[in-house]
Scaffold this motif. Structure first.
Motif, PDB file in Angstrom:
ATOM      1  N   PHE A 175       0.848  -1.195   0.000  1.00  0.00           N
ATOM      2  CA  PHE A 175       0.000   0.000   0.000  1.00  0.00           C
ATOM      3  C   PHE A 175       0.886   1.248   0.000  1.00  0.00           C
ATOM      4  O   PHE A 175       1.891   1.308   0.704  1.00  0.00           O
ATOM      5  CB  PHE A 175      -0.888  -0.019   1.253  1.00  0.00           C
ATOM      6  CG  PHE A 175      -1.813   1.154   1.387  1.00  0.00           C
ATOM      7  CD1 PHE A 175      -2.736   1.458   0.389  1.00  0.00           C
ATOM      8  CD2 PHE A 175      -1.792   1.942   2.528  1.00  0.00           C
ATOM      9  CE1 PHE A 175      -3.603   2.526   0.522  1.00  0.00           C
ATOM     10  CE2 PHE A 175      -2.663   3.015   2.668  1.00  0.00           C
ATOM     11  CZ  PHE A 175      -3.573   3.312   1.663  1.00  0.00           C
ATOM     12  N   MET A 176       0.509   2.227  -0.823  1.00  0.00           N
ATOM     13  CA  MET A 176       1.237   3.497  -0.946  1.00  0.00           C
ATOM     14  C   MET A 176       2.656   3.301  -1.485  1.00  0.00           C
ATOM     15  O   MET A 176       3.632   3.862  -0.979  1.00  0.00           O
ATOM     16  CB  MET A 176       1.255   4.263   0.391  1.00  0.00           C
ATOM     17  CG  MET A 176      -0.125   4.636   0.904  1.00  0.00           C
ATOM     18  SD  MET A 176      -1.054   5.734  -0.199  1.00  0.00           S
ATOM     19  CE  MET A 176      -0.438   7.343   0.329  1.00  0.00           C
ATOM     20  N   ALA A 177       2.730   2.467  -2.549  1.00  0.00           N
ATOM     21  CA  ALA A 177       3.974   2.326  -3.300  1.00  0.00           C
ATOM     22  C   ALA A 177       3.618   2.339  -4.779  1.00  0.00           C
ATOM     23  O   ALA A 177       2.459   2.110  -5.142  1.00  0.00           O
ATOM     24  CB  ALA A 177       4.680   1.021  -2.930  1.00  0.00           C
ATOM     25  N   GLY A 178       4.615   2.620  -5.616  1.00  0.00           N
ATOM     26  CA  GLY A 178       4.362   2.686  -7.050  1.00  0.00           C
ATOM     27  C   GLY A 178       5.560   2.216  -7.838  1.00  0.00           C
ATOM     28  O   GLY A 178       6.688   2.251  -7.338  1.00  0.00           O
ATOM     29  N   ALA A 179       5.319   1.764  -9.084  1.00  0.00           N
ATOM     30  CA  ALA A 179       6.400   1.298  -9.941  1.00  0.00           C
ATOM     31  C   ALA A 179       5.970   1.378 -11.401  1.00  0.00           C
ATOM     32  O   ALA A 179       4.783   1.258 -11.711  1.00  0.00           O
ATOM     33  CB  ALA A 179       6.776  -0.145  -9.594  1.00  0.00           C
ATOM     34  N   ALA A 180       6.971   1.562 -12.261  1.00  0.00           N
ATOM     35  CA  ALA A 180       6.725   1.455 -13.698  1.00  0.00           C
ATOM     36  C   ALA A 180       6.630  -0.030 -14.019  1.00  0.00           C
ATOM     37  O   ALA A 180       7.559  -0.782 -13.747  1.00  0.00           O
ATOM     38  CB  ALA A 180       7.864   2.111 -14.466  1.00  0.00           C
ATOM     39  N   LEU A 181       5.480  -0.451 -14.543  1.00  0.00           N
ATOM     40  CA  LEU A 181       5.248  -1.866 -14.821  1.00  0.00           C
ATOM     41  C   LEU A 181       4.605  -2.010 -16.195  1.00  0.00           C
ATOM     42  O   LEU A 181       3.889  -1.112 -16.654  1.00  0.00           O
ATOM     43  CB  LEU A 181       4.292  -2.470 -13.787  1.00  0.00           C
ATOM     44  CG  LEU A 181       4.788  -2.668 -12.354  1.00  0.00           C
ATOM     45  CD1 LEU A 181       3.638  -3.151 -11.475  1.00  0.00           C
ATOM     46  CD2 LEU A 181       5.933  -3.675 -12.327  1.00  0.00           C
ATOM     47  N   SER A 182       4.819  -3.158 -16.803  1.00  0.00           N
ATOM     48  CA  SER A 182       4.099  -3.482 -18.024  1.00  0.00           C
ATOM     49  C   SER A 182       2.770  -4.124 -17.614  1.00  0.00           C
ATOM     50  O   SER A 182       2.740  -5.080 -16.847  1.00  0.00           O
ATOM     51  CB  SER A 182       4.947  -4.454 -18.848  1.00  0.00           C
ATOM     52  OG  SER A 182       4.131  -5.074 -19.818  1.00  0.00           O
TER      53      SER A 182
END
Lengths: 373, 123
Positions: A175-182
């Motif tokens: 929760f409350m994390a982000g990433a560049a993902l396909s």
């Protein structure tokens, strides 16, 4: 019965999912200058329950996405928000506020440390003003408005399993994390966050790829489309603020119960608009506070309803209220004088001229089920 | 006799007594009904006056009386089962019964055919 809803006129902006919404039979309404789906044929109650039980897909492409880059971006953004942006680790996300000099709230926003830039999501109705505000105050920072990008939210207990199939790695985000993902082969920026109180994701994607991804998600039997009506009842049950209603330029972060967004360092150092008021309210307490209110009978208390003490004197106003489908009854939030803000306090709600019994209660109304990792 | 108002109320008239509710179209526009407030017996109403309140998840709407008269009873079943308005708007989902004081006003309301044409116009 009132006249029909305002027809959607041709001056409204549309999101990249507009044709899909209409094909799905959505009732479209004007919202923040956009034609948006308020509900689909299933209706608000079923859409709400489906999100709590399975997974709901929301089009939130009207919201403003902005990138800030430059080595001093975090430090510069702190001049406009009380959140601890410099302490935000790569890949982590934080909720914060644009404040004004009077300590009021100009907008609320999410900030994610996306590695080489900060990724911001701001409210649709505020996005142009927020962008101008950033441009006026963040010298030396490269500000890129990505208002043309689409934003999809997938929310609910099945969101994780649905996303794991299309975006391996997404399940590992806390929760409350982000990433560049396909995601289904498309480059996206994915965060583990939302506005429902449920586990879920927000997926930023290029406009021309958004409809295909939405259809791919909707092809999963665990996923159904959810409109703005259920988005509002879900966030209200989760106790989350709606900008322009529960928070605005007349409410301070402390009155709004958002002191938790201000770290020890930022409290000590200040350095953002309205810091003096925030410090004073942290020290002595605000004169009023945002609280949860449960009507004791069945009548929903809508925004603007007066809150009275047991003797009948006005002590506050409801800022959001309605029927909570998960609670199975009416729920509301609003501001009351600090003396009446303790959970358990008996109050009255003046609904169509009749005082009705209610009680101050802790929020959320429906428990948060975030994925804490 | 069954008549309809432009505000999407219906009134079924039996002698001097009318039963009032909202139409299938009205309930479909409202969506899921979660709360209904009906008028108390003895309340005097005028045509076009707020008589009842119907609330969906999202919003509250007024229901107007189609005629002048005095309320005989409100539909008590709607307090526990407001969803009757969605499930059976022209039947079990009625709102109130009224003693009609000015029957001449019924002539200004639409019959079923005229109401169907009115809905066509609304698209």
């Amino acid at each position: 019965m009132p006249a029909d809803p305002i027809p959607v006129d041709q001056d409204l902006l549309t999101t990249p999912l507009d044709a899909l919404h209409r094909r799905l039979g959505a009732k479209m309404v004007p919202f923040a200058g956009y034609a948006m789906p308020v509900q689909y044929p299933a209706g608000v109650l079923q859409e709400h329950q489906w999100t709590r039980q399975s997974a709901g897909l929301f089009d939130v492409s009207h919201m403003g996405q902005v990138r800030l880059s430059g080595s001093n971006a975090a430090e510069a953004l702190e001049r406009l928000v009380p959140g601890d942006i410099q302490a935000l680790a790569p890949g982590r996300q934080r909720y914060t506020l644009f404040t004004n000099d009077a300590g009021g709230i100009l907008d609320d926003l999410m900030v994610t440390h996306a590695g080489d830039h900060l990724y911001l999501v701001v409210n649709a109705a505020c996005k142009h003003q927020d962008l101008a505000h950033l441009q006026a105050h963040l010298e030396g920072v490269t500000i890129t408005a990505a208002f043309d990008r689409a934003l999809l939210a997938l929310q609910g207990p099945e969101a994780k399993a649905v996303m794991a199939e299309l975006a391996p790695g997404s399940e590992a985000l806390p929760f409350m994390a982000g990433a560049a993902l396909s995601v289904a082969g498309e480059p996206c920026f994915v965060t583990r966050s939302g506005y429902t109180g449920e586990d879920g994701f927000e997926i930023s994607i290029a406009a021309d790829a958004a409809a295909a991804l939405a259809e791919r998600l909707l092809a999963d039997p665990r996923v159904k489309p959810i409109g703005l009506g259920a988005r509002d009842s879900l966030r209200l049950e989760a106790g989350l603020c709606l900008y322009g209603h529960d928070i605005d330029t007349t409410t301070s972060p402390i009155e709004a119960g958002l002191a938790w967004t201000i770290s020890k360092r930022r409290r000590a150092e200040g350095g953002y608009p309205g810091a003096a008021r925030v410090a004073a309210e942290l020290a002595s307490g605000p004169t009023r506070r945002r609280v949860g209110i449960r009507p004791e009978d069945k009548a929903p208390a809508r925004e603007g309803t007066q809150v009275l003490d047991s003797a009948g004197a006005t002590i506050g106003t409801i800022t959001s209220g309605g029927f909570g489908p998960t609670v199975g009854g009416p729920v509301a939030m609003g501001y009351v004088t600090a003396a009446h803000a303790t959970p358990g306090t008996e109050v009255q709600l003046l609904i169509r001229g009749t005082p009705r019994p209610a009680r101050v209660v802790p929020m959320p109304f429906a428990p948060h089920r975030y994925h804490r990792g | 006799m069954l008549k309809f108002s432009k505000d999407h109320e219906w009134i079924r008239v039996d002698g001097s007594v009318g039963t009032v509710g909202i139409t299938a179209y009205a309930q479909s526009q409202l969506g899921d009904v979660v709360f209904v407030e009906v008028p108390a017996a003895g309340k005097a109403l005028q045509a076009g006056q707020d008589a009842a309140v119907v609330e969906s998840v999202k919003a509250a709407s007024d229901v107007y009386s189609p005629v002048d008269g005095t309320v005989i009873e409100g539909n008590g079943a709607l307090s526990d089962t407001p969803e009757l308005v969605n499930e059976d708007p022209m039947g079990e989902g009625w709102f109130f019964r009224i003693s009609i004081s000015n029957p001449g006003q019924l002539g200004a309301l639409m019959d079923e055919e005229a109401y169907a044409a009115y809905l066509e116009e609304l698209g």
